[in-house]
Design an enzyme around this catalytic site. Sequence first.
Site, PDB file in Angstrom:
ATOM      1  N   HIS A  72       0.838  -1.206   0.000  1.00  0.00           N
ATOM      2  CA  HIS A  72       0.000   0.000   0.000  1.00  0.00           C
ATOM      3  C   HIS A  72       0.871   1.253   0.000  1.00  0.00           C
ATOM      4  O   HIS A  72       1.671   1.451   0.911  1.00  0.00           O
ATOM      5  CB  HIS A  72      -0.944   0.000   1.203  1.00  0.00           C
ATOM      6  CG  HIS A  72      -2.141  -0.890   1.004  1.00  0.00           C
ATOM      7  ND1 HIS A  72      -3.360  -0.668   1.589  1.00  0.00           N
ATOM      8  CD2 HIS A  72      -2.287  -2.009   0.245  1.00  0.00           C
ATOM      9  CE1 HIS A  72      -4.218  -1.599   1.206  1.00  0.00           C
ATOM     10  NE2 HIS A  72      -3.589  -2.428   0.407  1.00  0.00           N
ATOM     11  N   PRO A 293      -5.303   0.409  18.541  1.00  0.00           N
ATOM     12  CA  PRO A 293      -4.970  -0.085  17.200  1.00  0.00           C
ATOM     13  C   PRO A 293      -5.004   0.971  16.096  1.00  0.00           C
ATOM     14  O   PRO A 293      -4.668   0.664  14.954  1.00  0.00           O
ATOM     15  CB  PRO A 293      -6.050  -1.146  16.946  1.00  0.00           C
ATOM     16  CG  PRO A 293      -7.185  -0.755  17.822  1.00  0.00           C
ATOM     17  CD  PRO A 293      -6.598  -0.112  19.019  1.00  0.00           C
ATOM     18  N   LYS A 297       0.173  -0.103  15.146  1.00  0.00           N
ATOM     19  CA  LYS A 297       1.553  -0.209  15.613  1.00  0.00           C
ATOM     20  C   LYS A 297       1.838  -1.416  16.511  1.00  0.00           C
ATOM     21  O   LYS A 297       3.003  -1.721  16.784  1.00  0.00           O
ATOM     22  CB  LYS A 297       1.951   1.072  16.379  1.00  0.00           C
ATOM     23  CG  LYS A 297       2.132   2.276  15.476  1.00  0.00           C
ATOM     24  CD  LYS A 297       3.417   2.176  14.676  1.00  0.00           C
ATOM     25  CE  LYS A 297       3.490   3.129  13.515  1.00  0.00           C
ATOM     26  NZ  LYS A 297       3.436   2.483  12.185  1.00  0.00           N
ATOM     27  N   TYR A 385       3.615   6.445  10.211  1.00  0.00           N
ATOM     28  CA  TYR A 385       2.769   5.331   9.761  1.00  0.00           C
ATOM     29  C   TYR A 385       3.602   4.238   9.098  1.00  0.00           C
ATOM     30  O   TYR A 385       3.387   3.052   9.344  1.00  0.00           O
ATOM     31  CB  TYR A 385       1.680   5.847   8.808  1.00  0.00           C
ATOM     32  CG  TYR A 385       0.539   4.863   8.621  1.00  0.00           C
ATOM     33  CD1 TYR A 385      -0.554   4.861   9.481  1.00  0.00           C
ATOM     34  CD2 TYR A 385       0.568   3.924   7.596  1.00  0.00           C
ATOM     35  CE1 TYR A 385      -1.595   3.959   9.322  1.00  0.00           C
ATOM     36  CE2 TYR A 385      -0.466   3.014   7.431  1.00  0.00           C
ATOM     37  CZ  TYR A 385      -1.554   3.032   8.297  1.00  0.00           C
ATOM     38  OH  TYR A 385      -2.577   2.126   8.138  1.00  0.00           O
TER      39      TYR A 385
HETATM   40  C1  PHB Z   1      -6.726  -4.168  10.435  1.00  0.00           C
HETATM   41  O1  PHB Z   1      -7.119  -5.011  11.248  1.00  0.00           O
HETATM   42  O2  PHB Z   1      -6.734  -4.423   9.224  1.00  0.00           O
HETATM   43  C2  PHB Z   1      -6.251  -2.858  10.880  1.00  0.00           C
HETATM   44  C3  PHB Z   1      -6.366  -2.487  12.208  1.00  0.00           C
HETATM   45  C4  PHB Z   1      -5.929  -1.233  12.608  1.00  0.00           C
HETATM   46  C5  PHB Z   1      -5.374  -0.367  11.679  1.00  0.00           C
HETATM   47  C6  PHB Z   1      -5.224  -0.745  10.369  1.00  0.00           C
HETATM   48  C7  PHB Z   1      -5.675  -1.998   9.964  1.00  0.00           C
HETATM   49  O3  PHB Z   1      -4.962   0.857  12.067  1.00  0.00           O
END
Ligand code: PHB
Length: 390
Positions: A72, A293, A297, A385
Site C-alpha cells: 500500500h 490499534p 503499531k 505510519y
Molecule cells: C486491520 O485489522 O486491518 C487494521 C487495524 C488497525 C489499523 C489498520 C488496519 O490501524
Amino acid sequence: MRVQVGIIGAGPSGLLLSQLLHLQGIETIVLERRTGDYVLGRIRAGVLEQGMVDLLHEAKAGERMAKEGLIHDGFEIIFNGKRHRIDLKGLTGGDVVTVYGQTEVTKDLMDARAAMGGQIVYEAENVQILDLESDAPKLTYQKDGTSHEVTCDYIVGCDGYHGVSRKTMPQDILREFERVYPFGWLGILSETKPVSDELIYVNDKRGFALCSMRSETRSRYYIQCAFDEDLEEWTDDRFWDELRARLPEETASQLETGPSIEKSIAPLRSFVAEPMRHGRLMLAGDAAHIVPPTGAKGLNLAASDIYYAANALLEYFKEGSEDGLNNYSHNCLRRIWKGERFSWWMTTLLHRFPDESPFDRRIQAAELEYLKESQATQKALAENYVGLPF
Ligand code: PHB
Ligand code: APR
C-alpha cells in the site's frame, strides 16, 4: 533440561525471536499456554512496516508474505464527509506498508519453526519463572499432568498483556503508565471485496470507522462502539447499517456486504511497563506495552523489541558482551514511546469522545483541517505510519 533462551508465549513475538535465534545456532524453547489453533484463531491488525517485513525475511518466514501481501502506497482519511489521501510513498520518499494479517504472520512463523524442528510446547500450564536474579533462572510448567523444569541463561517474556512475566518482575522496580479510552472497536471479517483499494480511516459524527482488508476478496471493518457494548446485540445487518451511516454516500453505496466470519469487540488502551529487563528476564511485545490499534503499531512495536532482543542475545552468546542486554530496555523504550505517542495522536484525531467539550471538538476539527492543508503535518503522519527506523 537446559536451553540458552527460554521464551514464554508463542504469539508473533515469541515465535519470531525463537526463529531468529535458532538460525544463529542459539537453542530456545517456547512455552505456550494455549493450543496452536487457539493462537491462530485470534484476529488482529494487519499492517506491516518495512522493518517487520525485513525481519520476517531474515527469519526465513517471508516467502508467502512476499507473494500474498498487498503493498500500500497510501491510505485515506474521511472527515466532514470528504475523502483525503495520505500519499505515504510520495511523502516519505518511497516508503510503503504491507497489508498482511497477523494471523498469517503467526502461521508462517509456526510453519518455519516446525520446518526447523523448533521446540514449542503448547498447552504448557502454570508456567513460572524462578531464580530470576541468579545466573541460571528456571522455567517450570506442567504438561499432561507431568511437571517440567527448564534451566536457562536468559528468559524472554513474550506472553502478552495478561502473561506471567511482567507480574514476576519485582513490583518495586516496575513502573506502569496507562491510559484507557472511553470506547472500543467492534470489528468484523467478511469474504467480501474491500470497499476501496486502500485503507480508509473515518472521523464521523456517529463515531470512528475503519475500512481495512486482508486480501482482494476479504475485508476487515471496524466501528467505534461503547467500551461495554454487548456483542450479542450486533447482528451483521446492524453492523453494516451503522458502517454505511458513517461513510459518505458514494462510498457507502459501493460497500459490499455479506455474512461475518469473525466478529469481536476490542477495548482501546495505551500501556507501557518500564524497565523491560530485570536480571535475566526480558519483556517483549504486548507483555510490556499496548497501543490502541488506530495507528496499526502493536505488531510493529513487538517486532522492534524482538530485533533488539535477538541482537542483544546474539552479542552475549557469540561475543560474551552484555552491552546490548544492558541497553535493551532503553533502546526498546525510545522507539515504543514514539509509537505510543503516534497511536494516542491518531486515536485522539479520529474518534468521538463521549466526554468531549465543544472546545475539544473545535480543536479536533482544526487539527484535521491543518492536516489537509499542511504537507509538513502529512509528512509527520506518513513517516510514523510507515515506521520510524529501528
Ligand atoms: C486491520 O485489522 O486491518 C487494521 C487495524 C488497525 C489499523 C489498520 C488496519 O490501524
Ligand atoms: N504461559 C504461557 N503462555 C502464555 C501465558 C502464560 N502464563 N500467558 C500468555 N501466554 C501466551 C498467549 O496465549 C499468547 O499466545 O502468550 C502469547 C502472547 O501473544 P500475543 O498476545 O499475540 O503477544 P505478542 O506475541 O507480543 O504479539 C504482539 O499482538 O496484541 C497484538 O497488537 C499486538 O499485534 C501485536 C501482537
